[in-house]
Design a protein around this motif. Structure first.
Motif, PDB file in Angstrom:
ATOM      1  N   LEU A 253       0.839  -1.454   0.032  1.00 54.68           N
ATOM      2  CA  LEU A 253      -0.155   0.064   0.151  1.00 54.68           C
ATOM      3  C   LEU A 253       0.806   1.232   0.055  1.00 54.68           C
ATOM      4  CD1 LEU A 253      -2.895  -0.753   2.382  1.00 54.68           C
ATOM      5  CD2 LEU A 253      -2.928  -0.305  -0.020  1.00 54.68           C
ATOM      6  N   LEU A 254       1.906   1.380   0.812  1.00 53.92           N
ATOM      7  CA  LEU A 254       2.853   2.365   0.743  1.00 53.92           C
ATOM      8  C   LEU A 254       3.386   2.609  -0.456  1.00 53.92           C
ATOM      9  CD1 LEU A 254       4.827   1.988   3.927  1.00 53.92           C
ATOM     10  CD2 LEU A 254       2.906   3.740   3.531  1.00 53.92           C
ATOM     11  N   PHE A 255       3.805   1.430  -1.160  1.00 52.29           N
ATOM     12  CA  PHE A 255       4.239   1.534  -2.624  1.00 52.29           C
ATOM     13  C   PHE A 255       3.140   2.061  -3.463  1.00 52.29           C
ATOM     14  CE2 PHE A 255       7.099   0.626  -5.911  1.00 52.29           C
ATOM     15  CZ  PHE A 255       6.378   0.050  -7.094  1.00 52.29           C
ATOM     16  N   CYS A 256       1.937   1.890  -3.243  1.00 52.19           N
ATOM     17  CA  CYS A 256       0.620   2.618  -4.070  1.00 52.19           C
ATOM     18  C   CYS A 256       1.238   4.146  -4.236  1.00 52.19           C
ATOM     19  CB  CYS A 256      -0.392   2.267  -3.619  1.00 52.19           C
ATOM     20  SG  CYS A 256      -1.140   0.802  -3.829  1.00 52.19           S
ATOM     21  N   GLY A 257       1.852   4.670  -2.984  1.00 50.78           N
ATOM     22  CA  GLY A 257       2.086   5.998  -3.160  1.00 50.78           C
ATOM     23  C   GLY A 257       2.813   6.183  -4.247  1.00 50.78           C
ATOM     24  N   LYS A 261       3.122   8.911  -7.706  1.00 42.16           N
ATOM     25  CA  LYS A 261       3.722  10.004  -7.725  1.00 42.16           C
ATOM     26  C   LYS A 261       5.068   9.674  -8.568  1.00 42.16           C
ATOM     27  CE  LYS A 261       3.553  12.833  -5.019  1.00 42.16           C
ATOM     28  NZ  LYS A 261       2.514  13.969  -5.169  1.00 42.16           N
ATOM     29  N   SER A 262       5.606   8.387  -8.734  1.00 41.46           N
ATOM     30  CA  SER A 262       6.508   8.156  -9.859  1.00 41.46           C
ATOM     31  C   SER A 262       6.045   7.407 -11.098  1.00 41.46           C
ATOM     32  CB  SER A 262       7.600   7.108  -9.189  1.00 41.46           C
ATOM     33  OG  SER A 262       8.376   7.585  -8.094  1.00 41.46           O
ATOM     34  N   ALA A 263       4.758   7.733 -11.358  1.00 40.05           N
ATOM     35  CA  ALA A 263       4.231   7.311 -12.470  1.00 40.05           C
ATOM     36  C   ALA A 263       4.259   6.031 -13.162  1.00 40.05           C
ATOM     37  CB  ALA A 263       4.525   8.414 -13.631  1.00 40.05           C
ATOM     38  N   GLN A 264       4.042   4.982 -12.256  1.00 38.14           N
ATOM     39  CA  GLN A 264       4.316   3.789 -12.549  1.00 38.14           C
ATOM     40  C   GLN A 264       2.915   3.046 -13.085  1.00 38.14           C
ATOM     41  OE1 GLN A 264       7.542   1.776 -12.077  1.00 38.14           O
ATOM     42  NE2 GLN A 264       7.998   4.005 -12.190  1.00 38.14           N
ATOM     43  N   PHE A 265       3.257   2.069 -14.071  1.00 41.54           N
ATOM     44  CA  PHE A 265       1.899   1.527 -14.480  1.00 41.54           C
ATOM     45  C   PHE A 265       0.998   0.768 -13.306  1.00 41.54           C
ATOM     46  CE2 PHE A 265      -0.661  -0.616 -17.492  1.00 41.54           C
ATOM     47  CZ  PHE A 265      -0.931  -1.908 -17.033  1.00 41.54           C
ATOM     48  N   PRO A 266      -0.132   1.120 -13.246  1.00 39.89           N
ATOM     49  CA  PRO A 266      -1.020   1.681 -14.128  1.00 39.89           C
ATOM     50  C   PRO A 266      -1.492   3.138 -14.004  1.00 39.89           C
ATOM     51  CG  PRO A 266      -2.347   0.452 -12.591  1.00 39.89           C
ATOM     52  CD  PRO A 266      -0.703   0.416 -11.973  1.00 39.89           C
ATOM     53  N   LEU A 267      -0.610   3.872 -13.278  1.00 36.91           N
ATOM     54  CA  LEU A 267      -0.921   5.281 -12.873  1.00 36.91           C
ATOM     55  C   LEU A 267       0.245   6.294 -13.535  1.00 36.91           C
ATOM     56  CD1 LEU A 267      -2.064   4.888  -8.915  1.00 36.91           C
ATOM     57  CD2 LEU A 267      -3.265   5.144 -10.718  1.00 36.91           C
ATOM     58  N   HIS A 268       0.524   5.650 -14.592  1.00 37.02           N
ATOM     59  CA  HIS A 268       1.423   6.578 -15.604  1.00 37.02           C
ATOM     60  C   HIS A 268       0.975   7.733 -16.288  1.00 37.02           C
ATOM     61  CE1 HIS A 268       0.232   3.358 -18.310  1.00 37.02           C
ATOM     62  NE2 HIS A 268       0.411   4.211 -19.171  1.00 37.02           N
ATOM     63  N   VAL A 269      -0.464   7.510 -16.281  1.00 39.17           N
ATOM     64  CA  VAL A 269      -1.181   8.159 -17.550  1.00 39.17           C
ATOM     65  C   VAL A 269      -1.036   9.913 -17.434  1.00 39.17           C
ATOM     66  CG1 VAL A 269      -2.679   6.372 -18.336  1.00 39.17           C
ATOM     67  CG2 VAL A 269      -3.151   8.154 -16.130  1.00 39.17           C
ATOM     68  N   ALA A 288      13.517  15.103 -12.975  1.00 38.68           N
ATOM     69  CA  ALA A 288      14.423  14.830 -12.011  1.00 38.68           C
ATOM     70  C   ALA A 288      14.029  14.548 -10.644  1.00 38.68           C
ATOM     71  CB  ALA A 288      15.349  16.036 -11.943  1.00 38.68           C
ATOM     72  N   THR A 289      13.063  15.297 -10.042  1.00 42.59           N
ATOM     73  CA  THR A 289      12.716  15.322  -8.627  1.00 42.59           C
ATOM     74  C   THR A 289      11.375  14.657  -8.247  1.00 42.59           C
ATOM     75  OG1 THR A 289      12.270  17.609  -8.749  1.00 42.59           O
ATOM     76  CG2 THR A 289      14.395  17.039  -8.055  1.00 42.59           C
ATOM     77  N   MET A 290      10.493  15.345  -8.526  1.00 41.18           N
ATOM     78  CA  MET A 290       9.208  14.951  -8.188  1.00 41.18           C
ATOM     79  C   MET A 290       8.936  13.695  -8.306  1.00 41.18           C
ATOM     80  SD  MET A 290       5.466  16.450  -8.621  1.00 41.18           S
ATOM     81  CE  MET A 290       4.700  15.118  -9.552  1.00 41.18           C
ATOM     82  N   VAL A 291       9.031  13.224  -9.666  1.00 39.08           N
ATOM     83  CA  VAL A 291       8.594  11.803  -9.756  1.00 39.08           C
ATOM     84  C   VAL A 291       9.875  10.704  -9.243  1.00 39.08           C
ATOM     85  CG1 VAL A 291       7.578  12.362 -12.057  1.00 39.08           C
ATOM     86  CG2 VAL A 291      10.110  11.773 -11.952  1.00 39.08           C
ATOM     87  N   ALA A 292      10.941  11.231  -8.845  1.00 35.50           N
ATOM     88  CA  ALA A 292      11.696  10.538  -8.182  1.00 35.50           C
ATOM     89  C   ALA A 292      11.348  10.266  -6.798  1.00 35.50           C
ATOM     90  CB  ALA A 292      13.147  10.918  -8.397  1.00 35.50           C
ATOM     91  N   ALA A 293      10.555  11.124  -6.127  1.00 35.70           N
ATOM     92  CA  ALA A 293      10.194  10.887  -4.711  1.00 35.70           C
ATOM     93  C   ALA A 293       9.562   9.637  -4.589  1.00 35.70           C
ATOM     94  CB  ALA A 293       9.137  12.226  -4.552  1.00 35.70           C
ATOM     95  N   GLY A 294       9.100   8.930  -5.488  1.00 36.66           N
ATOM     96  CA  GLY A 294       8.363   7.572  -5.245  1.00 36.66           C
ATOM     97  C   GLY A 294       9.807   6.827  -4.735  1.00 36.66           C
ATOM     98  N   VAL A 295      10.578   6.871  -5.737  1.00 36.40           N
ATOM     99  CA  VAL A 295      11.677   5.863  -5.596  1.00 36.40           C
ATOM    100  C   VAL A 295      12.425   6.158  -4.386  1.00 36.40           C
ATOM    101  CG1 VAL A 295      13.886   5.188  -6.576  1.00 36.40           C
ATOM    102  CG2 VAL A 295      12.089   5.750  -8.163  1.00 36.40           C
ATOM    103  N   TYR A 296      12.611   7.555  -4.097  1.00 36.29           N
ATOM    104  CA  TYR A 296      13.240   7.722  -2.768  1.00 36.29           C
ATOM    105  C   TYR A 296      12.721   7.205  -1.452  1.00 36.29           C
ATOM    106  CZ  TYR A 296      14.901  10.668   0.969  1.00 36.29           C
ATOM    107  OH  TYR A 296      15.520  11.165   2.140  1.00 36.29           O
ATOM    108  N   MET A 297      11.078   7.409  -1.518  1.00 35.48           N
ATOM    109  CA  MET A 297      10.499   7.201  -0.463  1.00 35.48           C
ATOM    110  C   MET A 297      10.716   5.521  -0.049  1.00 35.48           C
ATOM    111  SD  MET A 297       7.222   5.519   0.670  1.00 35.48           S
ATOM    112  CE  MET A 297       6.273   5.723  -0.971  1.00 35.48           C
ATOM    113  N   THR A 298      10.535   4.727  -1.607  1.00 38.50           N
ATOM    114  CA  THR A 298      10.593   3.316  -1.481  1.00 38.50           C
ATOM    115  C   THR A 298      11.828   3.025  -0.678  1.00 38.50           C
ATOM    116  OG1 THR A 298       9.362   3.234  -3.239  1.00 38.50           O
ATOM    117  CG2 THR A 298      10.133   1.341  -2.571  1.00 38.50           C
TER     118      THR A 298
END
Lengths: 664, 109, 170
Positions: A253-257, A261-269, A288-298
């Motif tokens: 569920l946390l990864f859902c965020g 935020k990092s526009a992964q499938f299926p929420l990449h649209v 560079a940054t915002m979309v990387a936030a998901g990666v950083y958080m994970t």
């Protein structure tokens, strides 16, 4: 490295906020000043971050390489919400990315947005974004992360829809916000589930944790705090107390965020649509940054995923699918920003896949290198758009001579993206492929996917570059090079795009002293020790990339391959890709039919059952009883006497019965 | 006549009480079901008188005059009550023009 | 002899009461009630309450019911007033009827049940002479306060009656 340095971290965090406030409230008319203040905010942050990083790296053996400082934001009974700064090598690395990429982009914006109506508003929003992003970076706990997560989403909305006169921009902003909302909902559920599950365990509550504020004292275990959670998860005696199913679910569920935020499938649209915003915004936030936030958080909460291979599988496959899917769509795009957008999606997929393969260090490494070269590419695209007054690569071409700075920096960025050996992208992508090839944690299918995607990446970048810069100019105007205020940032970013990878290369031999313990990321056993450089794998990756690149160049650079004919032959496939696998249409249907249907049913139930049934029924009941009770007040003596008589009879009967029962 | 007399059962106190009950019940029916206020009032007096009869009977049973003193006061109070009630009826007749209970059924005024 | 008196006066009382309750004309009603009260007076006498028998005739029948008579005459109801309206009200119809019958039965039944122990023959009871002299003792000695209070009550009733029926002089 001690908490005395905390003010530096606080400054880094709040300088952009101050700049945003000034720019937004006072300096809207004084455009130059607004821009200057915003740039200053970023520079201050960059300097502080560099200093803190230097101190962390030069910490002696045994000295801590990070610290944490917080204060209590909300205290209600046993619940405590904290607000603080967590300074360790992971957060400093991320902060360096944000400020290091952000500063040149701010400078670039001065030139790019020159003459725009909302110049002051632009810089205010951009500074607000910087503040929000740094809030995520320095966050000490899940709640703080979530708060800034939402703030970042707000900044994104404001900046995507910056030119609000344009309907498409407004729609894109809404789409971004709403799609993110879906991911954020999962995120919040994960936080709540985790908090509930962990904080109710006596094992957790009894943990002895040293208080960072007062040496020697004990802190109260807080189920939102990263450090406390990590301590719990790392303890082999405590972790089994938490139900495996619950913990894995919370992690996913946390990864859902991150999916949102990092526009992964299926929420990449939302990400391709987000290109409606100004190009510097696309560079900073959506590359560079915002979309990387998901990666950083994970990465930050990687310890939540470590014990659960199932959760890691989910992460890895979502990343892999995203990487491949996005690359295929990029093959047929004609808008230069869209190409880069799908490329970003693809690279983000690589990062997420790396984390899922227990290669969190590889993921962060690629995040860093990608930030630099993708930002570079976007700024270059902005320069081209500025010169050609169009975003369609079909109308460009022949820009090598008129725009040398842009041309050469673009090639540097492309080389890094394709992972030409020696560039930063080469090393980071290789790390990811190594994680996929790892005998213990790797995955054959995902390795194959990664390799094929590398080939596709090379193809579409060659196509794009050839059509944009080479050949004859197909447009109408006379493009010329952008002003220095725009080209200097390009060169500024080109340097790390080329060389940041080398910082990782020595580490390949020395076991990542950077990223080890303080990461809270243990990574894979194999990566904890000295890491070998897999020459065969590197060659394999390069081979795929070369193949793709050659095909792309032949088709669009030298016209040896007839691209148009191939397009005709593969038209159905082409349509599928050009229409983005019809996902947007699917989502629209989902909302229009399914969601609307549910809403209609709920409305029906509410209207008829709740309102007509319960509420009206209740009032009808009251009215009816009132009407019947009113009969008592007739004014007729007879009625009154009869009631009195009835009452008397009842009392009499009662008394008689009582005396008969309990009588003598 | 004497055979008729001999056939009748001897009179007991219970007879008096029964008669009192019957008179009371008759008065009650009148109060409940008659529309003319004067008849209602008179039925009320009848009920009071029935009670007086019972009181006198009990007085005789117990051998003291407490019951009869009670009846004395009962009659006095009944007189006062009749006076006031009748003046009310006169006032009612003057404003409403009728002596039906229904004329006084409106709760206003 | 005792029995004859009871039955005769009792019948008078009962019949008068019934006829009063069912009379259409209130004037007839008053007269029948007078007859009933005469019967009642006879019953009082049969029980030895001679003073009360006298009072019943003097005050109840003679004063109160005459007052009723005055008011009936004063209201001067025309015959068609009487025929126009139904004089019985059974508001609530059957319910009221049941209530009335029930009340009737309850009262009678209660008395019957409650007085089961009072089956002594009246003639067998100790004689009780209750003339004026005998009644004066408890009245003016034991019940003096109530006696005086009743006089106040009567005063209040007089004042109230006058106040209620006063006409404003033009």
């Amino acid at each position: 490295m001690s908490p005395d340095l905390a003010p530096l971290a606080w400054t880094t965090l709040f300088a952009p906020l101050a700049a945003a406030a000034l720019a937004g409230l006072l300096l809207r008319r004084r455009r130059a000043l607004a821009a200057g203040v915003s740039v200053l905010g970023m520079v201050v942050g960059l300097v502080c971050t560099l200093f803190l990083l230097w101190r962390s790296l030069t910490a002696k053996e045994g000295e801590p390489t990070g610290f944490e400082a917080h204060f209590t934001w909300v205290a209600a009974g046993s619940f405590e919400a904290r607000f603080g700064v967590l300074v360790d090598r992971l957060s400093l690395l991320m902060a360096l990315v944000v400020t290091g990429v952000g500063t040149p982009i701010f400078v670039y914006s001065i030139g790019y947005m020159h003459g725009d109506e909302g110049y002051g508003r632009y810089f205010a929003c951009l500074s607000l974004f910087a503040f929000s992003m740094l809030g995520i970076v320095f966050s000490t706990n899940l709640l703080q992360t979530f708060v800034f997560w939402e703030l970042v989403g707000l900044s994104s909305y404001l900046l995507i829809g910056f030119w609000f006169g344009r309907d498409s921009a407004v729609e894109a902003g809404k789409k971004a916000f709403m799609v993110n909302r879906v991911g954020d909902f999962g995120f919040l559920c994960g936080i709540l589930l985790l908090y509930y599950a962990v904080s109710t365990l006596p094992g957790f509550r009894d943990m002895k944790i040293p208080d960072p504020a007062s040496p020697g004292g004990l802190d109260v275990p807080n189920a939102l705090d990263f450090g406390h959670l990590a301590r719990f998860y790392r303890d082999p005696a405590l972790l089994p107390l938490l139900g495996g199913g619950t913990a894995a679910l919370a992690a996913v569920l946390l990864f859902c965020g991150a999916i949102g935020k990092s526009a992964q499938f299926p929420l990449h649209v939302w990400l391709p649509d987000a290109m409606e915003g100004p190009t510097p915004v696309s560079a900073l936030m959506h590359a560079a940054t915002m979309v990387a936030a998901g990666v950083y958080m994970t990465c930050r909460v990687f310890f939540l995923f470590e014990p659960f291979p199932g959760a890691l599988q989910v992460v890895a496959w979502i990343g892999g699918i995203t990487a491949f899917l996005a690359a295929t769509i990029a093959l047929v795009q004609t808008d230069i920003k869209k190409v880069l957008a799908y490329s970003t999606l693809s690279q983000l997929g690589y990062m997420v896949m790396a984390i899922g393969l227990a290669g969190a260090t590889a993921g962060m490494f690629h995040l860093t290198t990608h930030a630099f070269f993708k930002a570079l590419l976007f700024l270059g695209a902005g320069s081209v758009i500025h010169a050609c007054r169009t975003q369609e690569i079909t109308e460009m071409g022949g820009l090598r001579k008129p725009m040398p700075s842009t041309f050469w920096t673009w090639w540097i960025g492309t080389a890094a993206l394709i992972a030409v050996p020696g560039t930063s992208g080469f090393f980071s992508k290789d790390e990811i492929l190594a994680a996929a090839a790892d005998p213990v944690h790797g995955s054959g299918p995902l390795l194959a996917l990664g390799l094929v995607t590398a080939g596709l990446t090379a193809y579409y970048m060659m196509r794009c570059t050839a059509l944009t810069f080479h050949g004859e100019h197909r447009g109408h105007g006379h493009p010329h090079e952008s002003p220095a205020v725009m080209t200097l940032p390009l060169w500024f970013l080109a340097v790390p795009a080329l060389f940041v990878g080398w910082l990782g290369f020595p580490l390949l031999f020395h076991g990542h002293p950077w990223f080890q313990a303080e990461f809270n990321v243990r990574g894979v056993e194999a990566q904890a020790g000295p890491h070998e450089f897999h020459l065969p794998l590197a060659l394999l990756g390069t081979g795929f990339a070369a193949a793709g690149g050659v095909i792309g160049w032949l088709a669009f650079g030298t016209r040896r391959i007839d691209a148009a004919a191939w397009k005709e032959r593969l038209l159905p496939l082409h349509t599928l890709l050009a229409r983005k696998y019809f996902l947007d249409e699917f989502y629209l249907w989902l909302v229009r039919v399914v969601q609307q249907g549910v809403a209609e049913v709920s409305n029906f139930v509410e209207q008829n059952v709740l309102i007509r049934g319960v509420i009206d029924g209740l009032s009808a009941l009251v009215k009816a009883s009132g009407r019947s009770l009113r009969e008592l007040q007739t004014g007729s003596i007879h009625t009154y006497v009869r009631f009195a008589l009835a009452g008397t009879v009842v009392v009499l009967a009662w008394v008689l019965l009582a005396s008969a029962r309990g009588g003598p | 006549m004497t055979p008729v007399l001999a056939a009748l059962p001897p009179v007991t106190v219970q007879h008096y009480l029964l008669l009192s009950a019957l008179l009371f019940a008759v008065g009650l029916v009148g109060v409940l079901f008659r529309r003319n206020i004067l008849i209602v009032l008179m039925s009320l007096e009848l009920m009071i008188s029935a009670a007086n009869l019972a009181l006198v009977a009990f007085s005789r049973v117990h051998g003291n005059l407490q019951g009869q003193v009670m009846v004395f006061f009962s009659i006095a109070v009944a007189a006062a009550e009749a006076a006031v009630a009748l003046s009310l009826i006169i006032a009612l007749f003057r404003t409403r023009g009728g002596v039906s209970v229904d004329d006084a059924a409106e709760l206003k005024g | 002899m005792e029995g004859l008196g009871f039955y005769a006066f009792g019948a008078l009382a009962l019949v008068g009461a019934l006829l009063m309750v069912t009379s259409r004309n209130p004037l007839h009603g008053v007269l029948w009630l007078v007859a009933s009260f005469l019967g009642l007076a006879g019953l009082f006498g049969g029980l030895g309450a001679h003073f009360l028998a006298a009072v019943q005739i003097l005050v109840y029948a003679g004063a109160i019911l005459v007052l009723f008579l005055f008011v009936v005459m004063l209201l001067n109801l025309r015959p068609d007033d009487l025929t126009r309206m139904p004089s019985f009200s059974v508001r609530g119809g059957v319910g009221g009827l049941i209530l009335g019958a029930g009340g009737f039965a309850a009262v009678v039944g209660a008395v019957v049940l409650g007085t089961a122990g009072f089956d002594r023959e009246v003639s067998a009871l100790a004689p009780l002479e209750a003339g004026a002299a005998e009644l004066a003792v408890p009245l003016f000695r034991d019940a003096l306060l109530p006696f005086e209070a009743v006089s106040l009550l009567l005063l209040a009733a007089i004042v109230g009656a006058v106040a209620l029926t006063k006409r404003r002089l033009p």
